[in-house]
Design an enzyme around this catalytic site. Structure first.
Site, PDB file in Angstrom:
ATOM      1  N   ASP A 152      80.799  28.031-104.172  1.00  0.00           N
ATOM      2  CA  ASP A 152      80.580  29.428-104.531  1.00  0.00           C
ATOM      3  C   ASP A 152      80.995  29.582-105.998  1.00  0.00           C
ATOM      4  OD1 ASP A 152      80.765  32.168-104.936  1.00  0.00           O
ATOM      5  OD2 ASP A 152      81.538  32.576-102.914  1.00  0.00           O
ATOM      6  N   HIS A 153      80.015  29.798-106.846  1.00  0.00           N
ATOM      7  CA  HIS A 153      80.298  29.807-108.289  1.00  0.00           C
ATOM      8  C   HIS A 153      81.111  31.032-108.723  1.00  0.00           C
ATOM      9  CE1 HIS A 153      80.108  28.171-112.140  1.00  0.00           C
ATOM     10  NE2 HIS A 153      78.805  27.999-112.305  1.00  0.00           N
TER      11      HIS A 153
END
Ligand code: CAO
Length: 439
Positions: A411-412
């Site tokens: 999850d950036h």
């Protein structure tokens, strides 16, 4: 004297707790022979309970949400006319054939999910979104059509049936959807689905060639909703790496021989779990979740690893609790137990929740890399592909080394590319040097 007959659930193939999803008649209703009285649904199929008699319903013994089995009383019917019809054979379940085991047709986007309740998809700019539950129950339609309608969010009360006696068919439901889609949008705005996503147009594929339709299994529908939610909410990036597992493989083989005598099968996964736990301890942000308001990171002090298991009904992700406290042998045993019970549909609910990080291994099947979908609210997932012997440049020469492909999706919003690269590099280092693994 009135001839009152008990109508019971027929043989439903050994299930002993099947859900009543609809009761289709009320006391005082007149029923015809073979008219459906109720609809039952197991994990595998749904089916109607038909009335073997024509007459008037004098008692309804079940309600929506009850659990029943073969022999449970459904209703009492006062039989009209002379001889009742012979007891019919058990109704054929509406086919819900096992879904294909894996999304092999879309290798670029393989996925995992925990089975949670399916959320109804938002209706694409519907003209009338009101849903009349009572009318839905009363509508004359079989279980497959009811399920189809529910999945599309179609209120059967608004659909007119084209079959005998006004029975609603799947085509009627599809036609209703088509009509709704074709209707002008009520309020101004683009023709989009929920959250501004343009809906995929409904196409009548039968126009182009023969087709068959198969209902999705409950598990596939549930995981589909989860995957969609994760895909839409999480900005995904996948970082790829290869671990040199030449020595690990030699060690595994050596150990495996002894363990197989004890009935333990030692695959790569227990080693991976150990290595992942070590990496999670080194990089705690990967063992965390975003708070619901997105303003803070909740760091978990426990290591519960979800492991994607390919089952005949679709993908399941049982959770291996306290993976940091287990040795290779115990991990191998737990994995075998969880995956066997997942395939038999025997997992308990608490074995499907509480994961902090997931692993999806397709190594036993094949492939060189893939993009797993983060099992939100977790923030990262490790995809593992099949080992291959490759020429690796070492000390001025190519040498054959056994390489294990790793694909880390993250999850950036929480993890930067640099952190992800450090995580997989560290993981590969641990797998490449089993002395670190044994620490
Ligand atoms: N490279 C080469 N061989 C591998 C390997 C790898 N990375 N991983 C496993 N293997 C081998 C095993 O050693 C075993 O070989 P033998 O039968 O010769 O001993 C064989 O492949 C089968 O392994 P397995 O699948 O029984 O065991 P596992 O511990 O590797 O995996 C489980 C267990 C439950 C994860 C697996 O059975 C499974 O269901 N995988 C699919 C998960 C999935 O669908 N993920 C996709 C999610 S995204 O849609």
């Amino acid at each position: 004297m009135a001839d009152i007959q008990d109508i019971v659930v027929p043989d439903i193939g050994g299930f002993d707790a099947v859900d009543v999803i609809e009761v289709l008649v009320a006391v005082g209703a007149t029923v015809a022979v073979d008219e459906a009285l109720a609809t039952l649904e197991s994990d595998k199929a749904s089916m109607d309970v038909p009335s073997p008699f024509a007459g008037v319903v004098r008692e309804v013994a079940i309600k929506k949400g009850d659990k029943v089995k073969a022999g449970s009383l459904v209703a009492r019917v006062e039989v009209s006319g002379a001889a009742p019809a012979p007891t019919p054979p058990p109704p054929p379940p509406v086919s819900e054939a096992p879904a294909p085991a894996l999304a092999t047709s879309t290798p670029a986007s393989t996925t995992v999910a925990t089975p949670e309740p399916v959320e109804a998809p938002p209706a694409p700019h519907p003209v009338d979104t009101t849903f009349d539950e009572e009318g839905f129950s009363r509508a004359y339609a079989g279980p497959a059509v009811r399920r189809f309608a529910r999945e599309l969010g179609v209120d059967l009360a608004k659909v007119s049936g084209s079959a005998r006696k006004g029975r609603i068919t799947k085509d009627d439901v599809a036609g209703f959807v088509k009509q709704t889609l074709a209707a002008p949008v009520a309020s101004g705005g683009a023709a989009t689905g929920g959250a501004g996503i343009p809906p995929i147009p409904a196409i009548d594929f039968a126009k182009f060639g023969p087709v068959t339709t198969r209902a999705l299994s409950k598990i596939r529908r549930a995981s589909g909703a989860n995957l969609h939610r994760a895909w839409l909410n999480v900005p995904h990036v996948t970082q790829h790496e290869q671990a040199d597992v030449t020595e690990l493989e030699a060690f595994r083989k050596g150990m495996g021989e002894g363990l197989s005598a004890e009935g333990v099968k030692l695959t790569f996964l227990p080693f991976l779990i150990r290595a992942v736990v070590a990496a999670l301890k080194q990089f705690p942000d990967f063992n965390a979740s975003l708070s619901p308001d997105g303003q803070s990171l909740i760091l978990k002090q426990y290591y519960h690893l979800g492991v994607a298991v390919d089952t005949p009904e679709g993908l399941m992700v049982p959770v291996l609790k306290n993976a940091d406290q287990k040795g290779l042998k115990e991990l191998a045993r737990d994995l075998a137990d969880l995956s066997t019970r997942a395939r038999e549909g025997k997992l308990k609910l608490d074995e499907l929740s509480g994961g902090t990080f997931s692993i999806s291994s397709l190594g036993g099947i094949g492939g060189t890399a893939f993009t797993p979908i983060v099992n939100a609210p977790e923030v990262a997932i490790l995809g593992v592909s099949r080992t291959a012997t490759q020429p690796v440049w070492q000390d001025g020469a190519f040498v054959p080394r056994l390489m294990l492909p790793l694909s880390l999706s993250y999850d950036h919003r929480v993890i930067d590319g640099a952190a992800a690269a450090r995580f997989v590099t560290s993981l590969a280092k641990t797998l490449g040097d089993i002395r670190r693994l044994l620490l």
